[in-house]
Design an enzyme around this catalytic site. Structure first.
Site, mmCIF file in Angstrom:
data_model
loop_
_atom_site.group_PDB
_atom_site.id
_atom_site.type_symbol
_atom_site.label_atom_id
_atom_site.label_comp_id
_atom_site.label_asym_id
_atom_site.label_seq_id
_atom_site.Cartn_x
_atom_site.Cartn_y
_atom_site.Cartn_z
ATOM 1 N N TYR A 1 -2.275 0.770 10.322
ATOM 2 C CA TYR A 1 -2.247 0.001 8.993
ATOM 3 C C TYR A 1 -1.105 0.178 8.170
ATOM 4 C CZ TYR A 1 -3.921 -0.731 4.215
ATOM 5 O OH TYR A 1 -3.908 -1.223 2.711
ATOM 6 N N GLU B 1 0.215 3.771 1.429
ATOM 7 C CA GLU B 1 -0.011 4.039 2.940
ATOM 8 C C GLU B 1 1.446 3.703 3.747
ATOM 9 O OE1 GLU B 1 -2.385 5.941 4.731
ATOM 10 O OE2 GLU B 1 -3.473 6.365 3.212
ATOM 11 N N SER C 1 0.936 -0.959 -0.093
ATOM 12 C CA SER C 1 -0.079 0.146 -0.106
ATOM 13 C C SER C 1 0.899 1.273 0.059
ATOM 14 C CB SER C 1 -0.875 -0.045 1.184
ATOM 15 O OG SER C 1 -1.615 1.293 1.284
ATOM 16 N N GLU D 1 -1.882 12.850 9.845
ATOM 17 C CA GLU D 1 -2.380 12.813 8.446
ATOM 18 C C GLU D 1 -1.302 12.675 7.410
ATOM 19 O OE1 GLU D 1 -4.121 12.592 5.668
ATOM 20 O OE2 GLU D 1 -5.642 13.735 6.611
#
Length: 329
Positions: A148, A126, A124, A280
């Site tokens: 995550y 992320e 991912s 964020e």
């Protein structure tokens, strides 16, 4: 003889598109589902007469070994995960069990039962988190900003480790955000397009959102699953960034979605602090050069077309749901 593929997460967005893609290529497709009192099969209802569903669980090593022994697949696509980033703060341990140790269990099952199986691991964007370079490539260091993202880094590197340690054909696709009408309603793209459809049809009068300035590299899931398959057709295993190479703020997503149905988004969108992340991720944009040059992969659906596709699908879904059932003749 046709190829056989196992897909974990077949009931999810990516799994459903991948199953369609492989079936069209003549594969035998075996989908893995967890035992549940309320099956979630709506994304693959149209495929149930063409795919085989088997019970197994990323938390249960023996179930994966049994699955491998019974199916003996040529390819294994590990798409199952705890995939909703905000929820990973609420369930960090379970997220790690699925996204980290779950990958290890899959690799171990393959290694012990049929080590020539080619495996795809869903990594991912992320994982980049607090980005060290823009755009992000396969060589950009990871700095995840959520449980995550951390769990996905483990899953990524354990896949690399098994490839290098045991000579397994194991690839990771570092996929940037990819969306579709099959995306879950908890994700911001579907939250927006579903909210727009509800406001347009008079079913809602506002849409609460978090950070409108957060930027993402958004593509169409139906394009991205082709890259997964291409990775497993190469002569040697490797890892690839799959992205559009373009970035868009949530604000632009909102503008396109509302504009497509003729509404002024500023009348309806409310920024709600409840939807702001503790940490964020500000700018994720992928460099898909390697996927383009080595796999020959390029996306077909651009960002405005993707948003409009999703809005139209949500409007059609809600209109259909509002039509009263016709009496039987």
């Amino acid at each position: 003889m046709s190829q056989t593929a196992i897909i974990t997460g077949i009931t999810g967005q990516d799994g459903s598109y991948l199953a369609e893609f492989l079936l069209d290529k003549g594969y035998r497709v075996v989908g893995v589902v967890r035992r549940s009192s309320a099956p979630n099969l709506w994304r693959i209802e149209h495929l149930l007469d063409r795919v085989e569903l088997r019970s197994a669980d990323l938390l249960d090593q023996l179930s994966l070994v049994r699955l491998m022994d019974e199916v003996r697949p040529d390819e294994f696509y590990n798409l199952a995960a705890m995939s909703f980033v905000p929820a990973s703060w609420d369930t960090p341990l379970l997220t790690g069990e699925f996204n980290s140790q779950g990958v290890t269990r899959v690799l171990e099952a393959i290694r012990h039962v049929k080590p020539d199986t080619r495996m795809y691991q869903a990594s991912s964007s992320e994982m980049y988190g607090k980005v060290r370079a823009v755009p992000q490539s396969e060589d950009t260091p990871f700095h995840p900003r959520s449980p995550y993202g951390v769990s996905k880094v483990f899953g990524h590197y354990i896949t690399v480790n098994y490839r290098e340690s045991y000579g397994m054909f194991a690839c990771s696709g570092i996929l940037f955000n990819h969306e579709s009408p099959r995306r879950g309603l908890e994700f911001v793209t579907r939250k927006v397009t579903d909210g727009v459809a509800r406001i347009k049809l008079g079913l809602a009068d506002s849409l609460p959102l978090g950070n409108l300035d957060a930027r993402r590299d958004w593509g169409f899931a139906g394009d991205y699953i082709k890259a997964m398959w291409l990775m497993l057709q190469q002569a040697t295993p490797d890892d690839y960034v799959v992205a559009t190479g373009e970035t868009h703020p949530v604000r632009e997503l909102v503008e396109i979605a509302f504009g497509h149905v003729g509404l002024d988004w500023e009348r309806y969108v409310k920024v709600d602090a409840r939807f702001l992340r503790p940490a964020e991720v500000d700018l994720l944009i992928g460099d898909p050069t390697k996927a383009r040059t080595q796999l020959g992969w390029t996306p077909d659906v651009d960002f405005p077309a993707l948003v409009k596709m999703m809005v139209e699908a949500d409007v059609a879904r809600l209109e259909k749901a509002a039509v009263p059932a016709q009496p039987l003749a």
